[in-house]
Design a protein around this motif. Structure first.
Motif, PDB file in Angstrom:
ATOM      1  N   HIS A 186       0.478  -1.078   0.298  1.00 38.13           N
ATOM      2  CA  HIS A 186       0.150   0.154   0.044  1.00 38.13           C
ATOM      3  C   HIS A 186       0.757   1.687  -0.129  1.00 38.13           C
ATOM      4  O   HIS A 186       0.607   2.640  -0.184  1.00 38.13           O
ATOM      5  CB  HIS A 186      -0.515   0.105   1.256  1.00 38.13           C
ATOM      6  CG  HIS A 186      -2.096   1.118   1.169  1.00 38.13           C
ATOM      7  ND1 HIS A 186      -1.635   2.236   1.902  1.00 38.13           N
ATOM      8  CD2 HIS A 186      -2.669   0.919   0.546  1.00 38.13           C
ATOM      9  CE1 HIS A 186      -2.648   2.948   1.438  1.00 38.13           C
ATOM     10  NE2 HIS A 186      -3.541   2.227   0.873  1.00 38.13           N
ATOM     11  N   GLN A 187       1.800   0.817   0.444  1.00 37.96           N
ATOM     12  CA  GLN A 187       3.126   2.189   0.093  1.00 37.96           C
ATOM     13  C   GLN A 187       4.168   2.227  -0.809  1.00 37.96           C
ATOM     14  O   GLN A 187       4.474   3.438  -0.280  1.00 37.96           O
ATOM     15  CB  GLN A 187       3.288   2.586   2.618  1.00 37.96           C
ATOM     16  CG  GLN A 187       2.193   2.504   3.244  1.00 37.96           C
ATOM     17  CD  GLN A 187       2.724   2.150   4.764  1.00 37.96           C
ATOM     18  OE1 GLN A 187       4.019   2.709   5.006  1.00 37.96           O
ATOM     19  NE2 GLN A 187       2.027   2.544   5.544  1.00 37.96           N
ATOM     20  N   SER A 188       3.495   1.232  -1.135  1.00 36.13           N
ATOM     21  CA  SER A 188       4.880   2.000  -2.251  1.00 36.13           C
ATOM     22  C   SER A 188       6.172   1.207  -2.263  1.00 36.13           C
ATOM     23  O   SER A 188       6.988   1.174  -2.892  1.00 36.13           O
ATOM     24  CB  SER A 188       4.149   2.942  -3.005  1.00 36.13           C
ATOM     25  OG  SER A 188       3.133   3.195  -3.886  1.00 36.13           O
ATOM     26  N   ARG A 189       6.480   0.362  -1.116  1.00 37.65           N
ATOM     27  CA  ARG A 189       8.102   0.176  -1.017  1.00 37.65           C
ATOM     28  C   ARG A 189       8.665  -0.809  -1.570  1.00 37.65           C
ATOM     29  O   ARG A 189       9.692  -0.881  -1.665  1.00 37.65           O
ATOM     30  CB  ARG A 189       7.752  -0.599   0.672  1.00 37.65           C
ATOM     31  CG  ARG A 189       8.001   0.568   1.203  1.00 37.65           C
ATOM     32  CD  ARG A 189       7.136  -0.096   3.506  1.00 37.65           C
ATOM     33  NE  ARG A 189       6.637   0.668   4.145  1.00 37.65           N
ATOM     34  CZ  ARG A 189       6.524   0.123   5.500  1.00 37.65           C
ATOM     35  NH1 ARG A 189       7.125  -1.462   5.438  1.00 37.65           N
ATOM     36  NH2 ARG A 189       5.009   0.431   5.854  1.00 37.65           N
ATOM     37  N   THR A 190       7.216  -2.097  -2.120  1.00 42.24           N
ATOM     38  CA  THR A 190       8.161  -2.356  -3.413  1.00 42.24           C
ATOM     39  C   THR A 190       8.110  -2.636  -5.019  1.00 42.24           C
ATOM     40  O   THR A 190       8.312  -2.991  -5.356  1.00 42.24           O
ATOM     41  CB  THR A 190       6.738  -3.642  -3.386  1.00 42.24           C
ATOM     42  OG1 THR A 190       6.142  -3.060  -3.697  1.00 42.24           O
ATOM     43  CG2 THR A 190       7.352  -3.836  -2.077  1.00 42.24           C
ATOM     44  N   GLU A 191       8.112  -0.905  -5.224  1.00 41.38           N
ATOM     45  CA  GLU A 191       7.981  -0.194  -6.359  1.00 41.38           C
ATOM     46  C   GLU A 191       9.305  -0.093  -6.984  1.00 41.38           C
ATOM     47  O   GLU A 191      10.068   0.360  -6.159  1.00 41.38           O
ATOM     48  CB  GLU A 191       6.753   1.214  -6.017  1.00 41.38           C
ATOM     49  CG  GLU A 191       6.914   1.655  -7.210  1.00 41.38           C
ATOM     50  CD  GLU A 191       5.680   1.166  -8.157  1.00 41.38           C
ATOM     51  OE1 GLU A 191       5.587   1.852  -9.334  1.00 41.38           O
ATOM     52  OE2 GLU A 191       4.469   1.176  -7.458  1.00 41.38           O
ATOM     53  N   GLY A 192       9.632  -0.060  -8.242  1.00 37.35           N
ATOM     54  CA  GLY A 192      10.027  -0.339  -9.131  1.00 37.35           C
ATOM     55  C   GLY A 192      11.363  -1.680  -8.813  1.00 37.35           C
ATOM     56  O   GLY A 192      12.163  -1.652  -9.301  1.00 37.35           O
ATOM     57  N   LEU A 193      10.986  -2.801  -8.242  1.00 34.92           N
ATOM     58  CA  LEU A 193      11.129  -3.585  -7.521  1.00 34.92           C
ATOM     59  C   LEU A 193      11.116  -5.262  -8.981  1.00 34.92           C
ATOM     60  O   LEU A 193      10.567  -4.977  -9.420  1.00 34.92           O
ATOM     61  CB  LEU A 193      11.647  -4.467  -6.446  1.00 34.92           C
ATOM     62  CG  LEU A 193      12.030  -3.623  -5.118  1.00 34.92           C
ATOM     63  CD1 LEU A 193      11.120  -4.945  -3.667  1.00 34.92           C
ATOM     64  CD2 LEU A 193      13.509  -3.670  -4.969  1.00 34.92           C
ATOM     65  N   VAL A 194      11.981  -5.334  -9.733  1.00 33.08           N
ATOM     66  CA  VAL A 194      12.022  -6.630 -10.178  1.00 33.08           C
ATOM     67  C   VAL A 194      11.727  -7.956  -9.389  1.00 33.08           C
ATOM     68  O   VAL A 194      12.814  -8.844  -9.236  1.00 33.08           O
ATOM     69  CB  VAL A 194      13.042  -6.418 -11.167  1.00 33.08           C
ATOM     70  CG1 VAL A 194      12.791  -7.672 -12.121  1.00 33.08           C
ATOM     71  CG2 VAL A 194      13.208  -5.699 -12.120  1.00 33.08           C
ATOM     72  N   PHE A 195      10.651  -8.365  -9.115  1.00 29.39           N
ATOM     73  CA  PHE A 195      10.346  -9.708  -8.886  1.00 29.39           C
ATOM     74  C   PHE A 195      10.902 -11.117 -10.449  1.00 29.39           C
ATOM     75  O   PHE A 195       9.871 -10.938 -11.343  1.00 29.39           O
ATOM     76  CB  PHE A 195       9.330  -9.661  -7.603  1.00 29.39           C
ATOM     77  CG  PHE A 195       9.200  -9.315  -7.295  1.00 29.39           C
ATOM     78  CD1 PHE A 195      10.170  -9.798  -5.571  1.00 29.39           C
ATOM     79  CD2 PHE A 195       8.439  -7.757  -7.527  1.00 29.39           C
ATOM     80  CE1 PHE A 195       9.031  -9.432  -4.866  1.00 29.39           C
ATOM     81  CE2 PHE A 195       8.629  -6.954  -5.457  1.00 29.39           C
ATOM     82  CZ  PHE A 195       8.632  -7.498  -4.677  1.00 29.39           C
ATOM     83  N   SER A 196      11.113 -12.204  -9.466  1.00 27.95           N
ATOM     84  CA  SER A 196      11.302 -13.323 -10.309  1.00 27.95           C
ATOM     85  C   SER A 196       9.980 -14.288 -10.326  1.00 27.95           C
ATOM     86  O   SER A 196       9.696 -15.304 -10.717  1.00 27.95           O
ATOM     87  CB  SER A 196      12.193 -14.115  -9.948  1.00 27.95           C
ATOM     88  OG  SER A 196      13.553 -13.169 -10.462  1.00 27.95           O
ATOM     89  N   GLY A 197       9.621 -13.562  -9.008  1.00 27.42           N
ATOM     90  CA  GLY A 197       8.477 -14.695  -8.670  1.00 27.42           C
ATOM     91  C   GLY A 197       7.237 -13.776  -7.360  1.00 27.42           C
ATOM     92  O   GLY A 197       7.995 -13.056  -6.455  1.00 27.42           O
ATOM     93  N   GLY A 198       6.567 -14.442  -7.391  1.00 22.79           N
ATOM     94  CA  GLY A 198       5.577 -13.943  -5.713  1.00 22.79           C
ATOM     95  C   GLY A 198       4.462 -15.473  -5.349  1.00 22.79           C
ATOM     96  O   GLY A 198       4.452 -16.180  -6.199  1.00 22.79           O
ATOM     97  N   ILE A 199       4.633 -15.281  -4.360  1.00 24.08           N
ATOM     98  CA  ILE A 199       3.495 -16.482  -3.824  1.00 24.08           C
ATOM     99  C   ILE A 199       2.774 -15.705  -2.907  1.00 24.08           C
ATOM    100  O   ILE A 199       3.015 -14.913  -1.700  1.00 24.08           O
ATOM    101  CB  ILE A 199       5.452 -16.824  -3.020  1.00 24.08           C
ATOM    102  CG1 ILE A 199       6.007 -17.866  -3.347  1.00 24.08           C
ATOM    103  CG2 ILE A 199       4.105 -19.025  -2.261  1.00 24.08           C
ATOM    104  CD1 ILE A 199       7.417 -18.420  -2.063  1.00 24.08           C
TER     105      ILE A 199
END
Length: 487
Positions: A186-199
């Motif tokens: 919600h606070q966009s702390r993960t914005e700009g990160l490139v994830f290889s996967g999500g669980i």
């Protein structure tokens, strides 16, 4: 030093006043930390508005200000950048400043109400045991391969995330596993990160003090999957009715896991004991020291993720069988008197129900199950009576006590919990507000072969009361009291 225009790359900008072709030193969102030639990002927080501190940041030496509204008075020689969302801007600035470190390793995010810490921590353990250099960003700690740092939030702020990811790059880390909280999304702390996967693990009643409604809480979690790139995988628990929702709009490759329904990764519990689980995972049997149905889901998520990241399935099964439980997650001790004490982080109604049902499925019913539980202050009040109801319905005795009351009146929290106890269960419960005394009483009430569950704080080594943190460790405390009984 970095050029301001370079670290503004990909930031959505409304207006600029001043020169972006200037060298800047560091980025801060706390004006107290700003030094000469730094960038100050004015964040609109839940309690404090960073825009009120722009003047102070400039006095401390800020050369550039990133804000959602231009100040009325603009200072000569300072560059002002107006953006729609300062949190998003901060995250992208942080990634640019540290050289986009998430692109240089395989970053996997774990989100859901329960199981995030267990899944992320055990994936770290599994890949480390497989011989890789690994990173972990979790509630319990931050690990840069073998280096340990203290964690302060489930999902750290975006500057901290990128700082540690850059350190991981420098150390040659190949994989990083990260807890992704609803607050962090919600606070966009993960914005700009490139994830290889999500669980996705599961979704139940939590954080409604922050998100207001359950649907809002669910949709925030979904945003994480919506943002995954098509090169990533999205792995979801389809036994949870919200599991399919997470995959609705994702561009990532979709995979599912389940115990009860059809899925790409399926498990069956063959044996469930206090010493561990025997599972059949996609036609192969594996023994794990982890205990209970909820851990069967965690093991399945870990197995699937390891395979999706390229590990060979029989190697993964061997590594799963070696996994050790995570601190404060169904951590147990058996005293010389044969009293079993279990410490677990269960602090939501669903997590408490899962732990109690797991213990009840293992025990013979000839022994007592004594539960010590409380609820945190300044958090979602609606879950308190639910916790009281579940604890007394599924235990033979219950002691309600303090958790982290924070700024609230501890007695008022306890009354909220007691309100959920049904009349037929009144005699099962008592209230001892002092947590150490409550744990001591549970140990004194226990007879040989009885089971004590101490729920709510798990790995935490403190109690937060009226703005102060006091040393307190559930596991050490119960261990000490059980030892005293032996004398």
């Amino acid at each position: 030093m970095s050029l301001l225009k370079d670290i503004l790359y990909k930031v959505s900008i409304n207006a600029v006043v001043g020169d972006t072709n200037v060298s800047v030193n560091a980025i801060h969102f706390d004006s107290r930390n700003v030094g000469e030639n730094d960038v100050f990002v004015a964040i609109v927080g839940t309690a404090v508005n960073g825009h009120d501190f722009i003047e102070k940041a400039i006095k401390n030496g800020a050369k550039a200000i990133v804000c959602q509204a231009m100040p009325k008075v603009l200072v000569e020689g300072v560059t002002y950048v107006e953006v729609d969302n300062s949190n998003k801007a901060l995250a992208i600035l942080a990634s640019n400043y540290y050289g986009a470190p998430s692109e240089n390793l395989k970053l996997v995010g774990v989100t859901g109400t329960n199981g995030k810490t267990t899944v992320a921590s055990l994936l770290y353990q599994l890949f480390k045991n497989a011989g890789y250099k690994v990173g972990l960003l979790s509630t319990v700690k931050i690990l840069v391969d073998n280096k340990v740092y203290k964690a302060t939030h489930t999902t750290p702020d975006s500057l901290t995330i990128n700082k540690y990811l850059k350190e991981m790059n420098d150390e040659g880390v190949e994989f990083c596993f990260m807890e992704v909280s609803s607050h962090g999304i919600h606070q966009s702390r993960t914005e700009g990160l490139v994830f290889s996967g999500g669980i996705f693990t599961n979704l139940s009643h939590d954080h409604l003090d922050y998100h207001n409604t359950f649907s809002e809480y669910r949709d925030v979690k979904k945003q994480f999957f919506d943002a995954l790139p098509k090169t990533a995988f999205a792995l979801t628990n389809t036994d949870d009715k919200n599991g399919a929702v997470m995959l609705q709009n994702t561009k990532a490759k979709k995979y599912t896991y389940a115990l009860k329904s059809y899925a790409d990764y399926k498990a069956q519990i063959l044996e469930n004991q206090l010493s561990g689980l025997l599972l059949k995972v996609n036609d192969n049997e594996v023994w794990t020291k982890l205990i209970g149905n909820f851990n069967a889901y965690n093991v399945l998520a870990i197995y699937a993720t390891a395979e999706l990241l390229g590990l060979e399935k029989f190697e993964v099964l061997r590594l799963v069988s070696e996994l050790e439980s995570v601190s404060g997650r169904f951590q147990y001790i058996i005293s010389d008197e044969k009293i079993t004490a279990i410490v677990d982080y269960a602090h939501t109604p669903d997590a408490l129900k899962n732990v109690l049902e797991t213990i009840n499925s293992i025990r013979t019913k000839n022994e007592e199950l004594i539960t010590v539980v409380g609820c945190g202050g300044d958090r979602d009040k609606t879950k308190r009576p639910k916790m009281g109801h579940i604890a007394t319905a599924l235990s033979t005795k219950v002691i309600f006590t303090n958790d982290n009351p924070r700024s609230e009146d501890p007695e008022a929290i306890l009354r909220d919990i007691e309100a959920g106890v049904e009349p037929q269960n009144f005699k099962k419960s008592l209230t001892i507000s002092n947590r150490a005394q409550a744990i001591k009483a549970a140990c004194q009430l226990a007879a040989p072969n009885d089971i004590i569950l101490i729920a709510g704080k798990g790995h935490e080594t403190y109690q937060e009361i009226k703005g102060e943190r006091f040393d307190f460790d559930d596991f050490k405390t119960v261990k000490e009291f059980l030892k005293q009984l032996q004398k």
